[in-house]
Design a protein around this motif. Sequence first.
Motif, mmCIF file in Angstrom:
data_model
loop_
_atom_site.group_PDB
_atom_site.id
_atom_site.type_symbol
_atom_site.label_atom_id
_atom_site.label_comp_id
_atom_site.label_asym_id
_atom_site.label_seq_id
_atom_site.Cartn_x
_atom_site.Cartn_y
_atom_site.Cartn_z
ATOM 1 N N ALA A 40 0.832 -1.201 0.000
ATOM 2 C CA ALA A 40 0.000 0.000 0.000
ATOM 3 C C ALA A 40 0.870 1.255 0.000
ATOM 4 O O ALA A 40 0.558 2.238 -0.693
ATOM 5 N N SER A 41 1.969 1.228 0.756
ATOM 6 C CA SER A 41 2.871 2.380 0.777
ATOM 7 C C SER A 41 3.550 2.572 -0.573
ATOM 8 O O SER A 41 3.734 3.703 -1.035
ATOM 9 N N VAL A 42 3.913 1.454 -1.226
ATOM 10 C CA VAL A 42 4.513 1.545 -2.554
ATOM 11 C C VAL A 42 3.502 2.099 -3.551
ATOM 12 O O VAL A 42 3.823 2.962 -4.387
ATOM 13 N N LEU A 43 2.263 1.624 -3.458
ATOM 14 C CA LEU A 43 1.205 2.115 -4.346
ATOM 15 C C LEU A 43 0.983 3.612 -4.143
ATOM 16 O O LEU A 43 0.772 4.363 -5.111
ATOM 17 N N HIS A 44 1.042 4.055 -2.891
ATOM 18 C CA HIS A 44 0.882 5.478 -2.587
ATOM 19 C C HIS A 44 1.975 6.307 -3.263
ATOM 20 O O HIS A 44 1.698 7.383 -3.824
ATOM 21 N N LEU A 45 3.206 5.810 -3.241
ATOM 22 C CA LEU A 45 4.299 6.545 -3.877
ATOM 23 C C LEU A 45 4.107 6.624 -5.387
ATOM 24 O O LEU A 45 4.337 7.678 -5.994
ATOM 25 N N THR A 288 17.209 3.633 -8.171
ATOM 26 C CA THR A 288 17.762 4.175 -6.935
ATOM 27 C C THR A 288 16.934 5.369 -6.463
ATOM 28 O O THR A 288 16.875 5.653 -5.264
ATOM 29 N N LYS A 289 16.287 6.062 -7.407
ATOM 30 C CA LYS A 289 15.402 7.164 -7.040
ATOM 31 C C LYS A 289 14.239 6.658 -6.201
ATOM 32 O O LYS A 289 13.838 7.290 -5.223
ATOM 33 N N TYR A 294 11.403 6.281 -1.210
ATOM 34 C CA TYR A 294 10.690 5.468 -0.214
ATOM 35 C C TYR A 294 11.260 5.711 1.178
ATOM 36 O O TYR A 294 10.516 5.904 2.143
ATOM 37 N N LEU A 295 12.577 5.700 1.286
ATOM 38 C CA LEU A 295 13.194 5.896 2.595
ATOM 39 C C LEU A 295 12.931 7.307 3.130
ATOM 40 O O LEU A 295 12.665 7.486 4.320
#
Length: 326
Positions: A40-45, A288-289, A294-295
Motif C-alpha cells: 500500500a505504501s509503494v502504491l501510494h508513492l 535508486t530514485k 521510499y526511505l
Amino acid sequence: MANTTNTQDTESCKATKESLYIFYAAVMIVIFILALPLNASVLHLFIFKLKFWKSNSNNIFLFNLVLADILLLFCLPIKAHNFIQGYRRSNNDVVCKAMLFMLFLNRGASIAFLTVTSIDRYFNVVHPGRKNLLRALKKSPQISILIWLLLLPLTIPTMLKNFECCNSLDDKIEVVDILREVVFFTQILIPFVVLVYCTVRIVNRLRKKTVGDTTKLKRAVFLVTSVMVVFSICFLPCTIARMLLLIVRVRTKGNKLEDGAAVAFDGLMVLSYMDCLLDPLVYCFCSTKFKGLYLSNYFPFLVKGDPLPIESSTGNTPKPQRNNVI
C-alpha cells in the motif's frame, strides 16, 4: 444427486493434517499483515509522488506489479479461513471458483510484469539505442492493459467446470483439466526461461564492459538476479510440486502418497505468496530514485540531509548532492 456429489467433493477436500494446515494459515496471515502495508505504501508513492502515468521510466510496469500483488493479498484471508476450518478450499462453489480465478489472474499478472521489467532492462543494457516495440510502448498504459486482457482468457478454464478440490484432476481427464494445467505451468516455465536468458546476457555484458558504465550494468544484474530469486523461491518449488502431484494422482489415485503430495503442494503454494513481500526488492533494484524516495518518505531517519523533493508535475526526483542513504 448433485448434493451427494458436492458432499463427496467437500469430504475429499478435507485437510488430513489439520495442525499443518493451521500453520499454513498462520503463515498466510503473517504474509498478509506484513505485505499489505508495504504494498500500500509503494502504491501510494507511485500514484501521489511519482505520478507513474507521467513518468519516462518503467514505473507503469511496476505500478501494475504492485496492483497485482495487492489484489492477490486479498485472497489470503479467505484461504487462511478455509485452512483453519480444516478444508483445502471453500465449501461454497462460487467462492471456490472466484478465488481460483483471482489467484490465476493476479499471479499471472505478477509474473508477467516481473518478466516485462526484466526484458526492458535487458534491452537497455544489451541493446542500448536499438529501437524496439517495448521501449516505444512502456511510456503508455497500452501494453499494461494488453497484458491484463491477455491474462483474462487464460483464467476461463477455472470457471468452466466443477472439479474436485477446485484445482484437481477428476477420474476422467477432460480438455478443461488439460487447459488449466497448461496455463499453470506455462505462466511460470516460459517466463523463467526468458529470465535465465536475460540474466546470462546481462552478466556477459557486465564482464565485457563494452557498453555503459559499470554501476549501471551492476544495477541491471542486481535487478534480474532479484527477479530470478523471486522465481526460484516462490514459483519454481510449487511448480515442481504440482507436477509430482499430478503424476501421483494419475498413477495412484486415492493413495496416501497422493495425500502427502497434495499437502506438500498446498504448503509450497503458500510459500509462493511470499512474492508479495519480495517484489518491493525489485522496485529498489529498478530505481535508486525509488529507493531514496521510499526511505525519505517512510524512514527519514535513515536519510542524511533534507528529504528528497519531488516535482509533482513530472514525478521526477532531482539529484541533490547532499542526500545520502545510510
